[in-house]
Enzyme design. Sequence first.
Site, PDB file in Angstrom:
ATOM      1  N   GLU A 159       0.792  -1.230   0.000  1.00 41.94           N
ATOM      2  CA  GLU A 159       0.000   0.000   0.000  1.00 41.94           C
ATOM      3  C   GLU A 159       0.831   1.291   0.000  1.00 41.94           C
ATOM      4  O   GLU A 159       0.639   2.176   0.845  1.00 41.94           O
ATOM      5  CB  GLU A 159      -0.972  -0.038   1.180  1.00 41.94           C
ATOM      6  CG  GLU A 159      -1.876  -1.261   1.111  1.00 41.94           C
ATOM      7  CD  GLU A 159      -2.822  -1.417   2.288  1.00 41.94           C
ATOM      8  OE1 GLU A 159      -2.943  -0.481   3.098  1.00 41.94           O
ATOM      9  OE2 GLU A 159      -3.422  -2.502   2.396  1.00 41.94           O
ATOM     10  N   GLU A 274      -6.344 -10.398  -1.465  1.00 45.96           N
ATOM     11  CA  GLU A 274      -7.107 -10.226  -0.209  1.00 45.96           C
ATOM     12  C   GLU A 274      -8.618 -10.141  -0.469  1.00 45.96           C
ATOM     13  O   GLU A 274      -9.316  -9.292   0.065  1.00 45.96           O
ATOM     14  CB  GLU A 274      -6.628  -8.962   0.517  1.00 45.96           C
ATOM     15  CG  GLU A 274      -5.147  -8.972   0.822  1.00 45.96           C
ATOM     16  CD  GLU A 274      -4.686  -7.737   1.572  1.00 45.96           C
ATOM     17  OE1 GLU A 274      -5.523  -7.049   2.171  1.00 45.96           O
ATOM     18  OE2 GLU A 274      -3.464  -7.450   1.577  1.00 45.96           O
TER      19      GLU A 274
HETATM   20  O1  G3I Z   1      -5.781 -11.552  18.304  1.00 42.29           O
HETATM   21  C1  G3I Z   1      -5.510 -10.346  19.052  1.00 42.29           C
HETATM   22  C2  G3I Z   1      -6.367 -10.292  20.317  1.00 42.29           C
HETATM   23  O2  G3I Z   1      -5.977 -11.359  21.177  1.00 42.29           O
HETATM   24  C3  G3I Z   1      -6.175  -8.933  21.004  1.00 42.29           C
HETATM   25  O3  G3I Z   1      -7.040  -8.864  22.123  1.00 42.29           O
HETATM   26  C4  G3I Z   1      -6.490  -7.821  19.993  1.00 42.29           C
HETATM   27  C5  G3I Z   1      -6.326  -6.440  20.580  1.00 42.29           C
HETATM   28  O4  G3I Z   1      -4.951  -6.183  20.740  1.00 42.29           O
HETATM   29  O5  G3I Z   1      -5.600  -7.927  18.867  1.00 42.29           O
HETATM   30  C6  G3I Z   1      -5.832  -9.164  18.187  1.00 42.29           C
HETATM   31  O6  G3I Z   1      -4.954  -9.236  17.059  1.00 42.29           O
HETATM   32  C7  G3I Z   1      -5.279  -8.256  16.082  1.00 42.29           C
HETATM   33  C8  G3I Z   1      -5.723  -9.006  14.820  1.00 42.29           C
HETATM   34  O7  G3I Z   1      -5.923  -8.082  13.720  1.00 42.29           O
HETATM   35  C9  G3I Z   1      -7.060  -9.743  15.079  1.00 42.29           C
HETATM   36  O8  G3I Z   1      -7.447 -10.350  13.864  1.00 42.29           O
HETATM   37  C10 G3I Z   1      -4.005  -7.484  15.785  1.00 42.29           C
HETATM   38  O9  G3I Z   1      -3.679  -6.722  16.941  1.00 42.29           O
HETATM   39  C11 G3I Z   1      -4.252  -6.567  14.607  1.00 42.29           C
HETATM   40  O10 G3I Z   1      -3.025  -5.930  14.232  1.00 42.29           O
HETATM   41  C12 G3I Z   1      -4.726  -7.374  13.413  1.00 42.29           C
HETATM   42  O11 G3I Z   1      -5.053  -6.475  12.370  1.00 42.29           O
HETATM   43  C13 G3I Z   1      -4.793  -6.961  11.042  1.00 42.29           C
HETATM   44  C14 G3I Z   1      -4.355  -5.766  10.203  1.00 42.29           C
HETATM   45  O12 G3I Z   1      -4.222  -6.124   8.825  1.00 42.29           O
HETATM   46  C15 G3I Z   1      -3.030  -5.220  10.698  1.00 42.29           C
HETATM   47  O13 G3I Z   1      -2.018  -6.163  10.514  1.00 42.29           O
HETATM   48  C16 G3I Z   1      -6.058  -7.586  10.482  1.00 42.29           C
HETATM   49  O14 G3I Z   1      -6.337  -8.807  11.170  1.00 42.29           O
HETATM   50  C17 G3I Z   1      -5.868  -7.881   8.993  1.00 42.29           C
HETATM   51  O15 G3I Z   1      -7.063  -8.378   8.421  1.00 42.29           O
HETATM   52  C18 G3I Z   1      -5.451  -6.612   8.263  1.00 42.29           C
HETATM   53  O16 G3I Z   1      -5.225  -6.969   6.923  1.00 42.29           O
HETATM   54  C19 G3I Z   1      -4.900  -5.870   6.050  1.00 42.29           C
HETATM   55  C20 G3I Z   1      -3.751  -6.306   5.144  1.00 42.29           C
HETATM   56  O17 G3I Z   1      -2.635  -6.637   5.941  1.00 42.29           O
HETATM   57  C21 G3I Z   1      -3.416  -5.197   4.158  1.00 42.29           C
HETATM   58  N1  G3I Z   1      -4.608  -4.816   3.363  1.00 42.29           N
HETATM   59  C22 G3I Z   1      -5.740  -4.409   4.210  1.00 42.29           C
HETATM   60  C23 G3I Z   1      -6.114  -5.535   5.166  1.00 42.29           C
HETATM   61  C24 G3I Z   1      -7.314  -5.163   5.989  1.00 42.29           C
HETATM   62  O18 G3I Z   1      -7.019  -4.039   6.777  1.00 42.29           O
END
Ligand code: G3I
Length: 374
Positions: A159, A274
């Site tokens: 991105e 994605e």
């Molecule tokens: O599992 C933990 C949970 O135990 C905790 O309580 C909570 C709060 O801290 O965090 C949870 O993990 C989070 C996870 O999502 C849950 O699915 C991570 O902190 C959080 O960083 C993570 O966010 C991800 C995000 O990217 C950042 O990496 C999303 O899952 C993921 O779907 C999203 O994916 C992005 C692609 O990388 C790039 N394109 C867009 C896409 C959607 O935003």
Amino acid sequence: MPMGRRTFLGLLAAAPALAAPGRADAAQRPPMSGSGCALGTCLEMHHLEIEPRVGAVVESGRFTRLTPEYSLQWSSFEPTEGRYRFAPVDRLVAYARHAGATVQGHALLWEQGTPGWGTPDWVKARLAEAPDWGLVRRRFETVLGRYGTAIPLWTVVNEPIETSDRADGLRANAFLRAFGPGYIPAAFETAQELAPGARLMLNEYALEYENPVDRARRRAALKLVEGLKSRGLRIDAFGVQGHLELAKGKLDRRGLGGFLRDLADLGVEVHVTELDVLEHDRTLSLEARDARVADTTARFLDIVLDEPAVTSVTTWGITDRLSWLRGDFAAISQEVGAEMHHAMNRGLPFDARVAPKPMARALAGALDTRLAAL
Ligand code: G3I
């Protein structure tokens, strides 16, 4: 009771392909050449503990690409300097081998300002003090040193486009502020040096629709790829994320198709990285909602799979229950009650109880899968 291999294959093999509007039914289209188009999904190993039926679907043998949803992001992988969380990625790489899949590395660099997503705050603070490329190089050395051969395809920069930030369409993120636009070729150069056998990819979103923003983003992304190529850098692949949104109106068959063709003419392979669908009217019946999601999926895949350079489609998850679009993360581990089942977004192939939806059939149909022969 986990879904058996035959159940899943039987379901998809028997499913009538949803004819994409305006084109011959997928079944009448010439079969995909060669290996066709690989199917993948994103996954975190703890998802398999929360919902074991995801494992049954992934291990059905149809998902041959696995992308860590977030455990390889710098913020998850090295939350504080020098303290690495290798285990989730180590486990996914081992699991992929067991499931007959390969892992797609996501992502070496991603900084979108979302606090904590992509790049950890400690890195942003250090870069704001001094533009130290050594910090970035150490990230690449650690990750590619450990996974550079086990993982054959890498999102090097995720991105980098934001057409409202600058005339060149680049996102004014922490790396651009520290190093200027040159951070992108430098990242590809460093990845090429440290993982010479891997394929290197640029990954972007909001490229799919008929509107000025998506059009401008496609133009900026193409210009960026042309620039990297003109410098003799190896950019092997481009990732079209495919986060579809029903509220965004019409998919841009001409614009997106032409963009994919231009990438192919540059010798760049394309991956849908994605795929999911954000609904915008959840008051409708589940049947009506699922039909809309499947229809837009079929239309999108009909556009992208018309381009032979598109060699894989990865959905951003298997089940609505674990989707980033479902909202509050905390509730993921809760049982899915009826009201939650209806309330959550229905943008993935399987619903919150891992039952296949019309989107799964649209996916199977569009991919001209050879499930029946498996
Ligand atoms: O599992 C933990 C949970 O135990 C905790 O309580 C909570 C709060 O801290 O965090 C949870 O993990 C989070 C996870 O999502 C849950 O699915 C991570 O902190 C959080 O960083 C993570 O966010 C991800 C995000 O990217 C950042 O990496 C999303 O899952 C993921 O779907 C999203 O994916 C992005 C692609 O990388 C790039 N394109 C867009 C896409 C959607 O935003």
